[in-house]
Write an enzyme that holds these catalytic residues in place. Sequence first.
Site, PDB file in Angstrom:
ATOM      1  N   GLU A 191       0.787  -1.240   0.000  1.00 15.90           N
ATOM      2  CA  GLU A 191       0.000   0.000   0.000  1.00 15.90           C
ATOM      3  C   GLU A 191       0.818   1.287   0.000  1.00 15.90           C
ATOM      4  OE1 GLU A 191      -2.750  -0.136   3.235  1.00 15.90           O
ATOM      5  OE2 GLU A 191      -3.927  -1.731   2.362  1.00 15.90           O
ATOM      6  N   GLU A 215      -5.520  -8.651   1.164  1.00 15.74           N
ATOM      7  CA  GLU A 215      -6.183  -8.329   2.435  1.00 15.74           C
ATOM      8  C   GLU A 215      -7.653  -8.068   2.168  1.00 15.74           C
ATOM      9  OE1 GLU A 215      -4.594  -5.074   4.810  1.00 15.74           O
ATOM     10  OE2 GLU A 215      -2.544  -5.737   4.379  1.00 15.74           O
TER      11      GLU A 215
HETATM   12  C1  BGP Z   1      -4.385  -1.973   5.715  1.00 14.98           C
HETATM   13  C2  BGP Z   1      -3.017  -2.379   6.221  1.00 14.98           C
HETATM   14  C3  BGP Z   1      -3.043  -3.375   7.326  1.00 14.98           C
HETATM   15  C4  BGP Z   1      -4.190  -3.203   8.300  1.00 14.98           C
HETATM   16  C5  BGP Z   1      -5.505  -2.881   7.623  1.00 14.98           C
HETATM   17  C6  BGP Z   1      -6.616  -2.511   8.574  1.00 14.98           C
HETATM   18  O1  BGP Z   1      -4.299  -0.704   5.141  1.00 14.98           O
HETATM   19  O2  BGP Z   1      -2.247  -2.926   5.181  1.00 14.98           O
HETATM   20  O3  BGP Z   1      -1.778  -3.404   7.933  1.00 14.98           O
HETATM   21  O4  BGP Z   1      -3.860  -2.396   9.350  1.00 14.98           O
HETATM   22  O5  BGP Z   1      -5.352  -1.839   6.693  1.00 14.98           O
HETATM   23  O6  BGP Z   1      -6.479  -1.190   8.972  1.00 14.98           O
HETATM   24  P1  BGP Z   1      -6.865  -0.680  10.414  1.00 14.98           P
HETATM   25  O7  BGP Z   1      -5.941  -1.414  11.330  1.00 14.98           O
HETATM   26  O8  BGP Z   1      -6.628   0.784  10.402  1.00 14.98           O
HETATM   27  O9  BGP Z   1      -8.278  -1.036  10.618  1.00 14.98           O
END
Ligand code: BGP
Length: 469
Positions: free
Chosen positions: A163, A374
């Site tokens: 990202e 993800e």
């Molecule tokens: C994505 C990241 C992850 C994770 C996820 C959820 O952007 O790659 O590492 O953190 O988001 O985000 P959050 O923890 O802010 O809910």
Amino acid sequence: MRFPHDFLFGAASAAYQVEGAWNEDGKGVSNWDVFSKIPGKTFEGTNGDVAVDHYHRYKEDIKLMAEMGLESYRFSVSWPRIISDGNGEINPKGLEFYNHLINECLDYGIVPFVTLYHWDLPQVLEEAGGWTNKKTVDAFVKYATACFKAFGDRVKHWITFNETIVFCSLGYLDGAHPPGISNDPKRYFQATHNVFVAHARAVEEYKKLKQYGEIGITHVFSPAFPVDDKPENEEAAYHANQYSLAWFYDPVLKGAYPEYVVRRIREKGWEPDWTPEELSFLKWAAPKNDFIGLNYYQPQRVIKHDPDAESGPASREAVTGAPGKVSFDGVYKTVRMEDKKYTKWGWEISPEGFLDGLRMLKAAYGDIKLYITENGLGDQDPIENGEIVDVARIQYIEEHLKAVKQGIREGIHLKGYYAWSVIDLLSWLNGFKKQYGFIYVDQQNHLARKKKLSFTWYKQVIANRGGDI
Ligand code: BGP
């Protein structure tokens, strides 16, 4: 329809969010070790010093993953664990940890899917300008090559970066991630360009080694849709997709930046320092990229922003993903819509937006190989009689797997799905309350692990190759 036999059912994590052991066995200090300790930066001052102690408990965790039938585990390597100051000696203890982790996965037949950069930059490099400094590119290539050489006999799936838009925009536009700088588009575009060069150079090095695995990059995938069919909102959505999709996918897949954005940033004086050699190198490297990873959580619903309207600073929720944010260039705004569903943290739940986005990607880039690296629901899971009954997560993942299945039916080249996350972990800015895992971690009881309802559900999905979805 069942999912094809070579489709990987997986789940993911990231080093800083799970490992802990922040100063053990020769690990250097990362930008997040420093940033998370600045008062007010993270939710209730949470940090990854201990996280969920995966560093010491990886055997227990991988045993649980195997029990779930997980086919692949996506995790990241912590750069400062491998090279403490980012660019010097390799730390044998760092290599040893990941060798153990990889071997443990393989003993159970779990395919390791490795991310090289999930945001924890050695602090020494951050202080020297981080991703705005081209020396960081050289250091990354050295680190990536060390990982390929050490682990590449067993790791056949590599993601260079996680990202780019998130760590660069939160780092240089919103001041919410390290290095904590706000409103600096010039540095933001420079950092993104340097990351794409670093990606392309790592791909080149990987291919030279002839390890015959695959290498790609992961982007956050938040396709923008106009809230209605008014031409100004359609233009706003087009603009959003140019800046948040095309800017990140074109240099990797087409080897050139989108003209629409280049023209505008040139006018504003935000054009990065990019050499003709770098630009032609991106072009040369693009066909060598094997796949794109997509992290999908939600689409963006977009309206044109009225430049005369008061906008003020974005709320913490909006900075961390909820709608209600004006774009850094003031052109559009993301909005919450009455007829949509949202999570407790205000993120839209939209499997339809996912499928429409996948179709949009296919139309723009053709038959590129995709992994969903993800996707998941951040929730505060209900506990009833000691059981974690995360029904909402099951529904969320089921709906999104349906969209993946439909995409495959339509000929979209999808090769795997990684739920975020395999285990409850530290949310960068939202602490431990925002849970995503199949495995619960009891913060009140020495980080004890417990299977959630979704654990049993995902196990059945995998066993049946999604036949009931
Ligand atoms: C994505 C990241 C992850 C994770 C996820 C959820 O952007 O790659 O590492 O953190 O988001 O985000 P959050 O923890 O802010 O809910």
